[in-house]
Design a protein around this motif. Structure first.
Motif, short mmCIF file in Angstrom:
data_model
loop_
_atom_site.label_atom_id
_atom_site.label_comp_id
_atom_site.label_asym_id
_atom_site.label_seq_id
_atom_site.Cartn_x
_atom_site.Cartn_y
_atom_site.Cartn_z
N HIS A 10 -8.86 39.74 9.04
CA HIS A 10 -8.36 38.46 9.52
C HIS A 10 -7.34 37.83 8.58
O HIS A 10 -6.22 37.54 8.97
N CYS A 11 -7.72 37.64 7.32
CA CYS A 11 -6.83 36.93 6.39
C CYS A 11 -6.11 37.86 5.41
O CYS A 11 -5.18 37.44 4.74
N GLY A 12 -6.57 39.12 5.32
CA GLY A 12 -5.91 40.08 4.44
C GLY A 12 -6.38 40.06 3.00
O GLY A 12 -5.96 40.88 2.20
N GLU A 13 -7.28 39.12 2.66
CA GLU A 13 -7.82 39.09 1.29
C GLU A 13 -8.81 40.23 1.12
O GLU A 13 -9.21 40.88 2.08
N LYS A 14 -9.25 40.45 -0.14
CA LYS A 14 -10.20 41.53 -0.36
C LYS A 14 -11.56 41.19 0.25
O LYS A 14 -11.97 40.02 0.28
N ALA A 15 -12.22 42.21 0.75
CA ALA A 15 -13.57 42.08 1.31
C ALA A 15 -14.46 43.06 0.55
O ALA A 15 -14.19 44.26 0.50
N PRO A 37 -13.26 32.01 0.66
CA PRO A 37 -14.27 31.11 1.22
C PRO A 37 -13.77 30.33 2.44
O PRO A 37 -14.57 29.92 3.29
N ASP A 38 -12.45 30.14 2.57
CA ASP A 38 -11.92 29.46 3.74
C ASP A 38 -11.95 30.35 4.98
O ASP A 38 -11.88 29.86 6.10
N CYS A 39 -12.02 31.66 4.78
CA CYS A 39 -12.10 32.60 5.90
C CYS A 39 -13.56 32.83 6.30
O CYS A 39 -13.96 32.58 7.42
N GLY A 40 -14.37 33.34 5.34
CA GLY A 40 -15.80 33.51 5.57
C GLY A 40 -16.20 34.69 6.43
O GLY A 40 -17.37 34.83 6.77
N PHE A 41 -15.27 35.58 6.76
CA PHE A 41 -15.59 36.71 7.63
C PHE A 41 -16.59 37.66 6.97
O PHE A 41 -16.49 37.99 5.79
N VAL A 42 -17.57 38.11 7.75
CA VAL A 42 -18.48 39.20 7.38
C VAL A 42 -18.51 40.13 8.57
O VAL A 42 -18.67 39.68 9.72
N GLY A 43 -18.31 41.43 8.34
CA GLY A 43 -18.30 42.37 9.45
C GLY A 43 -18.79 43.74 9.05
O GLY A 43 -19.03 44.02 7.88
N GLN A 44 -18.94 44.57 10.06
CA GLN A 44 -19.37 45.95 9.84
C GLN A 44 -18.26 46.90 10.25
O GLN A 44 -17.47 46.60 11.15
#
Length: 84
Positions: A10-15, A37-44
């Protein structure tokens, strides 16, 4: 030990990869959490091996991955003969 990471879709930052599960000898499911923290995405995601670039010196007889089409098969087979 370095932390395994990928990129947030989504935002391109590191996950950061927080967990993983074995699905098979060639496939894993991972859970990744975006570090923004402004994105907050968690995925599989699913990670799988599709081809062999360099054959294993300790092959698992239950794993049959084709050679990548980019690999010079003759060079691989010649090197395997030399180590046998």
């Amino acid at each position: 030990m370095p932390t395994m990471q990928t990129k947030c879709p989504h935002c391109g930052e590191k996950a950061i990869i927080r967990d993983s599960w074995v699905l098979s000898d060639t496939c894993r499911k991972i859970k990744a959490q975006c570090q923004d923290p402004d994105c907050g995405f968690v995925g599989q995601a699913t990670i799988s091996f599709d081809t062999t670039i360099s054959p294993s010196a300790k092959p698992n007889p239950q794993v049959n991955l084709p050679l990548s089409r980019h690999v010079n098969r003759n060079l691989v087979f010649d090197s395997m003969k030399q180590t046998a």
